[in-house]
Design a protein around this motif. Structure first.
Motif, PDB file in Angstrom:
ATOM      1  N   LYS A   7       0.853  -1.191   0.000  1.00  0.00           N
ATOM      2  CA  LYS A   7       0.000   0.000   0.000  1.00  0.00           C
ATOM      3  C   LYS A   7       0.887   1.238   0.000  1.00  0.00           C
ATOM      4  N   GLY A 151      -7.774   7.671   6.298  1.00  0.00           N
ATOM      5  CA  GLY A 151      -6.694   6.700   6.469  1.00  0.00           C
ATOM      6  C   GLY A 151      -7.112   5.284   6.057  1.00  0.00           C
ATOM      7  N   ASP A 154      -5.226   1.891   4.352  1.00  0.00           N
ATOM      8  CA  ASP A 154      -4.504   0.873   5.132  1.00  0.00           C
ATOM      9  C   ASP A 154      -5.401  -0.350   5.301  1.00  0.00           C
ATOM     10  N   LYS A 209      -1.557   8.291  14.075  1.00  0.00           N
ATOM     11  CA  LYS A 209      -2.288   8.121  12.814  1.00  0.00           C
ATOM     12  C   LYS A 209      -1.492   7.368  11.760  1.00  0.00           C
ATOM     13  N   ILE A 210      -0.414   6.731  12.178  1.00  0.00           N
ATOM     14  CA  ILE A 210       0.402   6.022  11.186  1.00  0.00           C
ATOM     15  C   ILE A 210      -0.355   4.870  10.526  1.00  0.00           C
TER      16      ILE A 210
HETATM   17 MG    MG Z   1      -2.400   7.035   6.442  1.00  0.00          MG
END
Ligand code: MG
Ligand code: ADP
Ligand code: ASP
Length: 411
Positions: A7, A151, A154, A209-210
């Motif tokens: 990704k 996000g 992911d 927020k990784i």
């Molecule tokens: Mg992200």
């Protein structure tokens, strides 16, 4: 031959040059003989730009139409990446979430993946194609386009890796792994070679927020080997793995997460009776407002105080509801504060050690930082503080738990 899901996040595909660099990386892996499914995000800033366009017309835009709009960001990237791969002589096919049949529920803006129809992907992989999938999106039973929350690419990647039983799911981003805390805040932060699913889940849910929380949940549930790496440089990254039981000395604290997105509400002078907490918090939940930290105290005069936190964007609605409840219950007062921050220390080593909380509170007190709320789980301690002291608190805790020093077990 192994099957790998990769990704690439927004910054990794943020320009035509970056997309070409990603295509070079994929070409290399492909020539090494791997089967590849590549999930991409929208080019950096694009999702925010699209939200801005809608807000310019109406800040209360219909969620279904918002999803139609936001899904276009990822659609641009899949096509550009395939064009770059074709230029390199690689057979690649792009798919949107609804084309590949990523079936979700119908909660627009925060849809959950229910099922993935892997037939087409398998066929393409067998015929030697690289399959390029738009992240962050799917479709509900009736074909409406849905998105998975910010996000969410992911989660698309991990869900595909789980559905196709991939050998590894690699999340390429703009940092070379998961750090002891956000390296943008603390330059002494250190990359971890390994972190457990449980720790990563706490880190993500406490604000790092990784990785999107749901992607970690999925990876843990389906045992998907997950790795976070940089798309800008070579390196081993961070492996998110199952906890190994026999490590003698685990680090007490593996990482620090923080979050400035919450606000605090307090209702004082309510009766200390069965059903009161339900009346207060039930009404907030019934309005679909997510509640995070909850603390209740009873004073000597038998009046109770309940404090809880909600997302900043829900504060006006939650405060209005709480004022209604307060007049029903004859409460003394309602107080709202949106200048708070949440800081959490996370580590599986905490399970078997006493004194971790004391070290945390000592470090904060040395800096003169007042703790407003405390909440704990088996592998996490969270405090709520004044947002002005956030950076100071994170730095103080990072050094109190010696996170800048190399760890012998972290290999
Ligand atoms: Mg992200
Ligand atoms: P992408 O666009 O690739 O999905 P994100 O911006 O979502 O990338 O996530 C990467 C960012 O996460 C990093 O730039 C970093 O600032 C932030 N971050 C927060 N906490 C951590 C952490 N513990 N370790 C590494 N990065 C972190
Ligand atoms: N483009 C979406 C976002 O900005 C999804 C993602 O990047 O994962 O949130």
């Amino acid at each position: 031959m192994s099957l790998i899901v990769q990704k690439y996040g927004g910054t990794s595909v943020g320009s035509v040059e970056r997309i070409e660099a990603v295509a070079d990386k994929i070409e290399q892996m492909y020539k090494d003989g791997h089967q590849l499914i590549v999930v991409v995000s929208a080019m950096s800033g694009e999702t925010n730009r699209l939200i801005g366009l809608a807000n310019d017309i109406d800040t209360m835009a219909n969620p279904r139409e918002m999803d139609v709009l936001l899904s276009t960001g990822e659609q641009v990237t899949i096509a550009l990446l395939c064009i770059a791969l074709h230029k390199r002589g690689i057979g690649a096919k792009s798919y949107t979430g609804s084309q590949i049949k990523i079936l979700t529920d119908n909660s627009h803006g925060k849809a959950r993946i229910r099922e993935i129809d892997d037939f087409r992907v398998k066929e393409d992989l067998t015929s030697g194609h690289v399959v390029v999938v738009a992240g962050f999106q799917g479709a509900d039973e009736t074909g409406n386009i849905t998105t998975l929350g910010r996000g969410g690419s992911d989660t698309t990647a991990v869900a595909l890796a789980a559905a196709l039983k991939a050998d590894e799911c690699q999340i390429y981003t703009d940092v070379d792994g998961v750090y002891t805390t956000d390296p943008r805040m603390v330059s002494e932060a250190r990359r971890l070679n390994k972190i457990t699913f449980e720790e990563m889940l706490e880190m993500a849910s406490q604000g790092s927020k990784i990785l999107q929380i749901r992607s970690v949940e999925f990876a843990g549930k389906y045992s998907v080997p997950l790795r976070v790496l940089s798309s800008f440089e070579e390196g081993p990254g961070t492996l998110i793995a199952i906890e190994e039981g026999n490590q003698m000395e685990k680090p007490l604290v593996s990482g620090i997460a923080f979050n400035k997105d919450e606000a605090k509400l307090t209702i004082r002078g309510i009766p200390d009776q069965p059903g009161v907490a339900y009346k207060v918090l039930g009404a907030i939940s019934a309005a679909n407002i997510e509640i995070d930290v909850i603390v209740q105290n009873v004073a000597k005069d038998n009046s109770a105080t309940i404090t809880f936190t909600v997302h900043k964007s829900s504060l006006p609605q939650a405060e209005a509801l709480l004022n209604e409840i307060a007049s029903d219950l004859g409460a003394l007062e309602v107080d709202a504060d949106n200048r708070i921050a949440k800081v959490s220390i996370v580590g599986v080593g905490m399970r078997s050690h006493a004194g971790v909380a004391a070290t945390m509170f000592e470090a904060l007190s040395t800096e003169g930082i007042n703790i407003q709320l405390i909440t704990t789980s088996e592998i996490k301690i969270t405090v709520v503080i004044d947002e002005r002291y956030l950076e100071l608190a994170v730095r103080a805790l990072h050094s109190a738990f010696e996170l800048d020093k190399p760890d012998l077990n972290d290999h």
